[in-house]
Scaffold this motif. Sequence first.
Motif, PDB file in Angstrom:
ATOM      1  N   ILE B 409       0.045  -5.762  10.526  1.00 55.43           N
ATOM      2  CA  ILE B 409       0.465  -5.465   9.157  1.00 55.43           C
ATOM      3  C   ILE B 409       1.971  -5.280   9.164  1.00 55.43           C
ATOM      4  CG2 ILE B 409       0.238  -3.827   7.247  1.00 55.43           C
ATOM      5  CD1 ILE B 409      -2.551  -3.168   8.841  1.00 55.43           C
ATOM      6  N   CYS B 411       5.336  -4.925   6.718  1.00 58.32           N
ATOM      7  CA  CYS B 411       5.710  -4.706   5.324  1.00 58.32           C
ATOM      8  C   CYS B 411       7.179  -4.364   5.196  1.00 58.32           C
ATOM      9  CB  CYS B 411       4.852  -3.585   4.754  1.00 58.32           C
ATOM     10  SG  CYS B 411       5.265  -3.208   3.050  1.00 58.32           S
ATOM     11  N   PRO B 414       8.846  -1.707  -0.485  1.00 54.67           N
ATOM     12  CA  PRO B 414       8.276  -0.375  -0.742  1.00 54.67           C
ATOM     13  C   PRO B 414       7.255  -0.350  -1.870  1.00 54.67           C
ATOM     14  CG  PRO B 414      10.495  -0.515  -1.630  1.00 54.67           C
ATOM     15  CD  PRO B 414      10.255  -1.790  -0.891  1.00 54.67           C
ATOM     16  N   ALA B 416       4.783  -2.406  -2.137  1.00 60.25           N
ATOM     17  CA  ALA B 416       3.532  -3.026  -1.693  1.00 60.25           C
ATOM     18  C   ALA B 416       2.452  -1.973  -1.510  1.00 60.25           C
ATOM     19  CB  ALA B 416       3.756  -3.747  -0.381  1.00 60.25           C
ATOM     20  N   LYS B 417       1.228  -2.433  -1.642  1.00 61.87           N
ATOM     21  CA  LYS B 417       0.113  -1.554  -1.348  1.00 61.87           C
ATOM     22  C   LYS B 417      -0.832  -2.330  -0.429  1.00 61.87           C
ATOM     23  CE  LYS B 417      -2.936   1.575  -3.696  1.00 61.87           C
ATOM     24  NZ  LYS B 417      -3.487   1.942  -4.981  1.00 61.87           N
ATOM     25  N   ILE B 418      -1.012  -1.802   0.752  1.00 62.21           N
ATOM     26  CA  ILE B 418      -1.829  -2.510   1.730  1.00 62.21           C
ATOM     27  C   ILE B 418      -2.902  -1.562   2.226  1.00 62.21           C
ATOM     28  CG2 ILE B 418      -1.782  -3.808   3.896  1.00 62.21           C
ATOM     29  CD1 ILE B 418       1.272  -3.880   3.587  1.00 62.21           C
ATOM     30  N   GLU B 419      -4.118  -2.039   2.212  1.00 63.52           N
ATOM     31  CA  GLU B 419      -5.190  -1.220   2.757  1.00 63.52           C
ATOM     32  C   GLU B 419      -5.971  -2.049   3.750  1.00 63.52           C
ATOM     33  OE1 GLU B 419      -7.617   1.210  -0.149  1.00 63.52           O
ATOM     34  OE2 GLU B 419      -6.257   0.080  -1.446  1.00 63.52           O
ATOM     35  N   HIS B 420      -6.108  -1.522   4.927  1.00 64.34           N
ATOM     36  CA  HIS B 420      -6.890  -2.229   5.939  1.00 64.34           C
ATOM     37  C   HIS B 420      -7.928  -1.265   6.479  1.00 64.34           C
ATOM     38  CE1 HIS B 420      -7.724  -4.560   9.611  1.00 64.34           C
ATOM     39  NE2 HIS B 420      -7.881  -3.357  10.109  1.00 64.34           N
TER      40      HIS B 420
ATOM     41  N   LEU C 324       6.832   3.620   2.257  1.00 66.11           N
ATOM     42  CA  LEU C 324       8.212   3.120   2.312  1.00 66.11           C
ATOM     43  C   LEU C 324       8.948   3.646   1.089  1.00 66.11           C
ATOM     44  CD1 LEU C 324       7.750  -0.657   3.266  1.00 66.11           C
ATOM     45  CD2 LEU C 324       8.157   1.275   4.772  1.00 66.11           C
ATOM     46  N   ILE C 331       7.739  -1.376   7.830  1.00 65.07           N
ATOM     47  CA  ILE C 331       6.671  -0.824   8.663  1.00 65.07           C
ATOM     48  C   ILE C 331       5.886  -1.976   9.276  1.00 65.07           C
ATOM     49  CG2 ILE C 331       5.302  -0.512   6.551  1.00 65.07           C
ATOM     50  CD1 ILE C 331       4.735   1.363   9.857  1.00 65.07           C
ATOM     51  N   SER C 350      -5.587   1.386   8.019  1.00 65.94           N
ATOM     52  CA  SER C 350      -4.147   1.453   7.916  1.00 65.94           C
ATOM     53  C   SER C 350      -3.810   1.262   6.448  1.00 65.94           C
ATOM     54  CB  SER C 350      -3.516   0.336   8.749  1.00 65.94           C
ATOM     55  OG  SER C 350      -2.149   0.226   8.434  1.00 65.94           O
ATOM     56  N   THR C 351      -2.971   2.108   5.933  1.00 69.22           N
ATOM     57  CA  THR C 351      -2.561   1.931   4.548  1.00 69.22           C
ATOM     58  C   THR C 351      -1.047   1.947   4.475  1.00 69.22           C
ATOM     59  OG1 THR C 351      -2.568   4.291   4.144  1.00 69.22           O
ATOM     60  CG2 THR C 351      -4.576   3.105   3.590  1.00 69.22           C
ATOM     61  N   THR C 352      -0.524   1.173   3.570  1.00 65.92           N
ATOM     62  CA  THR C 352       0.902   1.203   3.297  1.00 65.92           C
ATOM     63  C   THR C 352       1.051   1.221   1.789  1.00 65.92           C
ATOM     64  OG1 THR C 352       1.392  -0.023   5.284  1.00 65.92           O
ATOM     65  CG2 THR C 352       3.061  -0.062   3.569  1.00 65.92           C
ATOM     66  N   GLY C 353       1.878   2.099   1.319  1.00 66.18           N
ATOM     67  CA  GLY C 353       2.030   2.146  -0.121  1.00 66.18           C
ATOM     68  C   GLY C 353       3.259   2.926  -0.487  1.00 66.18           C
ATOM     69  N   GLN C 354       3.395   3.170  -1.756  1.00 67.30           N
ATOM     70  CA  GLN C 354       4.506   3.986  -2.183  1.00 67.30           C
ATOM     71  C   GLN C 354       3.935   5.246  -2.812  1.00 67.30           C
ATOM     72  OE1 GLN C 354       5.028   0.921  -5.853  1.00 67.30           O
ATOM     73  NE2 GLN C 354       6.742   2.267  -5.481  1.00 67.30           N
TER      74      GLN C 354
END
Lengths: 249, 482, 410
Positions: B409, B411, B414, B416-420, C324, C331, C350-354
Amino acid sequence: MIKIENLHANIDGKEILKGLNLEVNAGEVHAIMGPNGAGKSTLASILAGKEDYEVTAGSVTFEGKNLLELETDERAKEGLFLAFQYPVEIPGVSNINFLRTALNEKREYHGQEPISAKEFMEMVREKSKLVELDPKLASRSVNEGFSGGEKKRNEIFQMAMLEPKLSILDETDSGLDIDALRIVAGGVNALKSKDNATIVITHYQRLLDYIVPDFVHVLFDGKIVKSGPKELALELEEKGYDWIKAEFA
Amino acid sequence: MANYTENELAKDLENQEYKFGFTTNIESDKAPKGLNEDIIRFISAKKNEPEWLLEFRLNAFRIWKEMTEPEWAHVQYEKPDFQDITYYAAPKQTKKYESWDDVDPEMKETMTKLGISLEEQKRLTGVAVDFVMDSVSVATSFKAKLKELGIVFCSFSEAVQEYPDLVREHMGTVVPTTDNFYAALNSAVFTDGSFCYIPKGVKCPMELSTYFRINEAGTGQFERTLVIADEGAYVSYLEGCTAPQRDENQLHAAVVELIAKDNAEIKYSTVQNWFPGDKEGKGGVFNFVTKRGICGTNSKISWTQVETGSAVTWKYPSCILKGDNSVGEFYSVAVTNNFQQADTGTKMIHLGKNTKSTIISKGISAGKSQNSYRGLVQIHKNADNARNFSQCDSLLMTDTCGAHTFPYIECKNPTAKIEHEATTSKIGEDQIFYCLQRGISEEKAISLIVNGYCKEVLNQLPMEFAVEAQKLLTISLEGSVG
Amino acid sequence: MSFTKNLSISPFVSAELAEKAKSALEATPWPTTRMEHWKYTRVAKLQKLNFADHTGTLANKEQYIIDPDYPTVFFVNGHFIASESDLNTLDNAISVKVLSEEKIKIDQSSLTIDDELFNALNTAYLTDGIEVNVSKKSTGGKLQIIHVLSGDTAISNFKTIINIEDFAEFDVIQGFFSEQGAVNCFANVSTEIKAGINSTVTINKFQYEDEACFHINTEVVEQEKDSHFTINTITLNGGLVRNNLKIDVNGENATTNLYGAYVLKGKQHVDNHTVVDHKVANCYSNELYKGVMDENSTAVFNGKVFVRPDAQKINAFQSNGNVLLSGDATINSKPELEIYADDVKCSHGSTTGQLDDDAIFYLEARGISKPKAMALLVSAFVGEAFDKIENEHVQGFIHQKLHERFNWQF
Ligand SMILES: Nc1ncnc2c1ncn2[C@@H]1O[C@H](COP(=O)(O)OP(=O)(O)OP(=O)(O)O)[C@@H](O)[C@H]1O
Ligand SMILES: [Mg+2]
């Protein structure tokens, strides 16, 4: 219908059933009560054929056959049904597809033709009414996301669909509100006939107001220690199990 | 268009053969083993290709020579000897089997279980039969309809001859020759494949299937597919079929390029059931495929795959979400049994704004197999409001197999929204017991549970395909429970 | 290798081990992003610097003390500062030996040195180290080890070796700091831990060197049956930080907790690589890393869980969450599962967000300024990882540093 003699069984080397005897005839309803951990669910699981348990002694005859020699699915096809205390969820498998598979496997076993789609759907409609199961639930995945009460109703619905000879209901009443209890019990009563029999495992006398048993048994420490008419249930509810424990421990 | 008759089809088929131009001595139309520039010139000449295509091939070959075979995948196999492969053989005039009796009974049985008609079985196994009348008539009306809409659906070789500009403009734009070792090899030596073009605003009314391109039974070792959906077009494309495919070629290195222009949608479904090797792990196909699509603005590419075959699979159908608001999807079921190894997944490259991707991967490992999910989700700096959701589940059937998950992953934005999410677990014993208690045999129970587990993916397949794929899953897992 | 030209072979490792490490070092290519292990972290810059062994002094040790109740040892650029250290309050059950003081030569190490350049460097050119032994059944043992970098291009190749005997308990705090003005200093440190049967070990690792410094840290842990191991890795500063955590779970019924938090800004690059290797059955591991990246910073998370053949009934969970805060932050997250047994329950996420815009708005509507609202939400986000820390002094210290560096208040 079923005769259990001197049944001993272990799990992980621990003896749970310690010489259990029970005979149930066609047309009868038997209630089994007993304190937590007495071995009630264990008995149900062993009769259904769960592999984790080791039968060390005793015999079980079901409709003249040695039950313990049959595979789990063969027992079911012979007409033994267990309504689970905790029904499992099977994601992605619709109730309908599940039941149709079960029904057709049973028919094949008995040398019958598979049920036609039309006949099957009619049966689903009719039987889901019996337990007032929302027809929508029939097309959802088996038990997935069902509420506790819906799961229990679904068990009785399946029982209605599969038309077993002997049904074992393991705490089918726990977690049900009074309306649901009446519905479930009503379903069970409607399915009752002179050719089938029911074993009801419960903690609460309340259920037995609706499903009236011919006999009540107390299972304690792996044995049936007391049997009596339906009034025994009232006595147990009033006095608890301490007097039984005192007498038999 | 209605006057496109069976006679014309027959003529078409003849021409097809003629086009290959090997009606005389078959043996002499086989290139010697090995790979060098002369072989490539030979292939190109045999196929009567334009100069630019020969250049494309030679360039690819020069690039390939400098590359090394990738080793990062979680698979182990004996590397093919690239000089021990025949890169060109004229399409076989001889039948694969002399008669129906010669066909492997196991294979026949499998096909019967899949519900494939006897006629169809014969066709699929390459037994020389007169063309099944049914299929011919289907193909005829099919072709007529497509022509009417201006849809091009033909073999890659035919497209090179008939639509050279379309091919030249798009080929290699999604999977550049330099992309990877096998893509470079394919670019140098590909022999045939499929080409599809949907004109602006046209919604292709039927599933396009390689299955129906009856004149090209058997897939090549180095296939090349190019699907172009022009602005606002839609197509659903099916590749492969559920019937077991045996092939003497061990190495298959295909390249598939999808181009979805603005507001277009391509749905690409694959069922892969190449020979997986025997129960001892001998033989079987190496399937090293590069599949990638590129999305314009507001467009969508959706990959669905059911992978049950091949000894070694190395395959990552990917989406480059270049246009704003574009959508990429990847739905995959990968089953491995016995000694199979699969390393498969996807790449979602988010370049445009408001791009969205979904990854649903279901791995099932049985026997002594190894099954890996490998995926990349990449959010570039300018891809504002990108969204990704990935769910990768692995089901283990025996204690001798392996299930692995390698998600990457990356990225840089900022917003973005990523869920795994990934899970690995054993097939539920309590679920099996529940089924058994309802009188369902163990084998059926497993099949029910596994199909339920794969539901989200199977639902993406066109109806008839889904039914076959379900049966295929069941067959692939037969006798696999530990 | 010009990189080591100012260094000399360590007097604290046996000649044999030093030689082995030196040849491993010479045989190992410099890591590049083409190597899977270093895919997201560039260390090219390190190669160009000629690090040297420098001693140094401590101007004000108090600022580095994380928990005043712990017996504490200080090292500056890897050299023992005996005058500032205090081992008198150590429990009898615990022995702490500084290699240079006791003239000890290490002759074995559980670090992998083949193909592991920084481990080989650490071993061959060891500056100093300590050996800790926690005796059987002892409880309440604790130790604080503070490392400070100082000066220009100083390198600290330091080893901490801790042996916790059966049924013992031990808590360690490791703090990494740098003196004002420290530039291009490099802490290349390792910790080797053996957790005996039914032992309980907790490590609180706090990293706060300057952005002009480099830090590569390798921890190898071997767990025996019924042991509990917990590590909290908190990274709030440091230019380039790489943590390698390798846990070998060798005994059944063991519990492993890996928690981490990173809050980054500037040009910081922080890389957490963890491996939990379940070699036997009936174990539990839980991993939670959370991070917030601002400005031009980059974080890398690579967590790997192995379940070896026959290691049945493993429950392994892994989770990585990131926020972020800037358009220039990055990341890279790679949670991996490699599983060779069937009766397991493993998962990762795993999560990425604001930050949630609605939540920010809600706080603003209650009269909280936007920066404050963001700080609150960010700290609530990483707070989940901080909350795993049981030691209140450590928690307090983290909050103090978050305030100093990011102006956040809890
Ligand atoms: N896998 C197992 N290993 C060891 N003991 C077990 C196992 N499964 C069940 N038991 C024990 O067997 C005993 C009987 O359990 P069982 O579930 O049959 O009780 P029960 O009578 O149904 O109780 P309840 O009223 O709570 O449902 C309990 O003491 C239980 O702890
Ligand atoms: Mg019970």
